[in-house]
Design an enzyme around this catalytic site. Structure first.
Site, short mmCIF file in Angstrom:
data_model
loop_
_atom_site.label_atom_id
_atom_site.label_comp_id
_atom_site.label_asym_id
_atom_site.label_seq_id
_atom_site.Cartn_x
_atom_site.Cartn_y
_atom_site.Cartn_z
N ASP A 12 81.97 51.45 -15.12
CA ASP A 12 80.62 51.75 -15.62
C ASP A 12 79.83 50.46 -15.79
O ASP A 12 80.22 49.58 -16.55
CB ASP A 12 80.72 52.47 -16.97
CG ASP A 12 81.40 53.84 -16.85
OD1 ASP A 12 81.05 54.58 -15.93
OD2 ASP A 12 82.26 54.16 -17.69
N THR A 18 76.57 54.46 -14.74
CA THR A 18 76.76 55.74 -15.42
C THR A 18 76.17 55.72 -16.84
O THR A 18 76.11 56.76 -17.49
CB THR A 18 78.26 56.08 -15.53
OG1 THR A 18 78.93 54.88 -15.84
CG2 THR A 18 78.80 56.67 -14.26
N LYS A 46 78.07 50.36 -24.59
CA LYS A 46 78.65 49.98 -23.30
C LYS A 46 80.06 49.41 -23.48
O LYS A 46 80.27 48.52 -24.30
CB LYS A 46 77.76 48.96 -22.59
CG LYS A 46 76.50 49.62 -22.05
CD LYS A 46 75.68 48.70 -21.18
CE LYS A 46 74.48 49.46 -20.63
NZ LYS A 46 73.53 48.58 -19.95
N SER A 115 89.09 50.39 -16.37
CA SER A 115 87.98 51.04 -17.07
C SER A 115 88.45 51.81 -18.29
O SER A 115 89.54 52.39 -18.29
CB SER A 115 87.28 52.02 -16.11
OG SER A 115 86.38 52.84 -16.81
N ALA A 116 87.59 51.85 -19.30
CA ALA A 116 87.88 52.63 -20.51
C ALA A 116 87.68 54.12 -20.28
O ALA A 116 88.11 54.95 -21.08
CB ALA A 116 86.96 52.17 -21.64
N GLU A 170 82.94 42.32 -15.30
CA GLU A 170 82.62 43.11 -16.50
C GLU A 170 81.15 43.02 -16.90
O GLU A 170 80.55 41.95 -16.84
CB GLU A 170 83.43 42.58 -17.68
CG GLU A 170 84.61 43.43 -18.07
CD GLU A 170 84.26 44.80 -18.64
OE1 GLU A 170 83.08 45.05 -18.95
OE2 GLU A 170 85.16 45.62 -18.79
C1 BG6 Z 1 83.14 52.94 -20.62
C2 BG6 Z 1 81.65 53.14 -20.89
O1 BG6 Z 1 83.34 52.51 -19.32
O2 BG6 Z 1 83.82 54.19 -20.81
C3 BG6 Z 1 81.43 53.73 -22.27
O3 BG6 Z 1 81.00 51.88 -20.78
C4 BG6 Z 1 82.23 55.02 -22.41
O4 BG6 Z 1 80.06 53.97 -22.45
C5 BG6 Z 1 83.71 54.75 -22.10
O5 BG6 Z 1 82.10 55.56 -23.71
C6 BG6 Z 1 84.56 56.02 -22.17
O6 BG6 Z 1 84.15 56.89 -21.15
P1 BG6 Z 1 84.57 58.42 -21.01
O7 BG6 Z 1 84.10 58.78 -19.63
O8 BG6 Z 1 86.06 58.47 -21.12
O9 BG6 Z 1 83.90 59.18 -22.09
MG MG Z 2 81.19 48.60 -18.19
#
Ligand code: BG6
Ligand code: MG
Length: 217
Positions: A12, A18, A46, A115-116, A170
């Site tokens: 993201d 996104t 973010k 990614s998170a 990042e």
């Molecule tokens: C990160 C975003 O990549 O993912 C955050 O920058 C987001 O804004 C996080 O809350 C978790 O994402 P998801 O899709 O698991 O709700």
């Molecule tokens: Mg990001």
């Protein structure tokens, strides 16, 4: 020769924007609870996990919810969010992102996603770029959120490359901190002042070349 052997990409804000969809879905949730929050406040979300984002937003609205209610709210937000990302097409890949990942692979570097987001696989699939990553570590595979380095260390481990040979891309402060905490190099995507802990900051993956990776400090 460069001592970089692997590139690990946040999703993201690095590969795809996104954040606009996250903002729309969170705002809809906040509105349903009787308050609103600004685009400026949204910046603070973010790179932040879903649960933590919800807690921040509820704090801004001065709203208190039980853990069970919070879970329900996060689920509702994710339903609205996934409704939007399911409509995404490869046209939404950020400028130069696909080309840069491909050029890394052409140069013999390994590539991973770090990614998170628990929705990473859906997004990669919609953008048709899943095959460009040798390893994919997403929010379902980690227990500690950035700035903890877990997501990137797992990526390096899955690639079989030691952290000091990895560079992370990042857009979030917490993400740059996570890369550094993991003993990796970091290239910030965004504002140089905000991301000053990174080794180099560019406005997008269209503004960096594989050759430049060799010149990182
Ligand atoms: C990160 C975003 O990549 O993912 C955050 O920058 C987001 O804004 C996080 O809350 C978790 O994402 P998801 O899709 O698991 O709700
Ligand atoms: Mg990001």
């Amino acid at each position: 020769m460069s001592n970089i052997k692997a590139c690990i990409f946040d999703l993201d804000g690095v590969i795809v924007d996104t954040a606009v969809y996250h903002y729309k879905a969170w705002r809809r949730l906040a509105n349903s609870l009787g308050f609103d929050f600004s685009e400026h406040q949204n910046e603070q979300l973010k790179g932040v996990s879903r649960v933590r984002s919800l807690q921040l937003i509820l704090g801004w609205g001065g709203v208190t919810k039980t853990e069970a209610e919070q879970e329900q709210l996060a689920t509702q937000k994710n339903i609205w969010y996934t409704d939007m990302i399911n409509q995404m097409t490869p046209a939404e890949i950020l400028p130069g992102a696909r080309e840069f990942v491909e050029s890394c692979r052409d140069a013999g570097l390994k590539t991973a996603l770090g990614s998170a987001s628990k929705n990473s696989m859906t997004i990669l699939d919609k953008l048709n770029i899943t095959h460009l990553f040798d390893a994919i570590i997403d929010g379902n595979k980690v227990s500690k959120a950035k700035p903890d380095p877990e997501v990137f260390l797992k990526g390096a481990e899955e690639l079989g490359i030691e952290p000091q040979y990895c560079v992370v891309f990042e857009d979030a402060i917490a993400g740059v901190e996570a890369a550094k905490a993991g003993g990796m190099k970091a290239i910030g995507i965004g504002d140089p002042e905000t991301l000053h802990e990174a080794d180099l900051v560019v406005s997008g993956l269209n503004k960096v070349t594989v050759e430049e990776l060799e010149m990182l400090p």
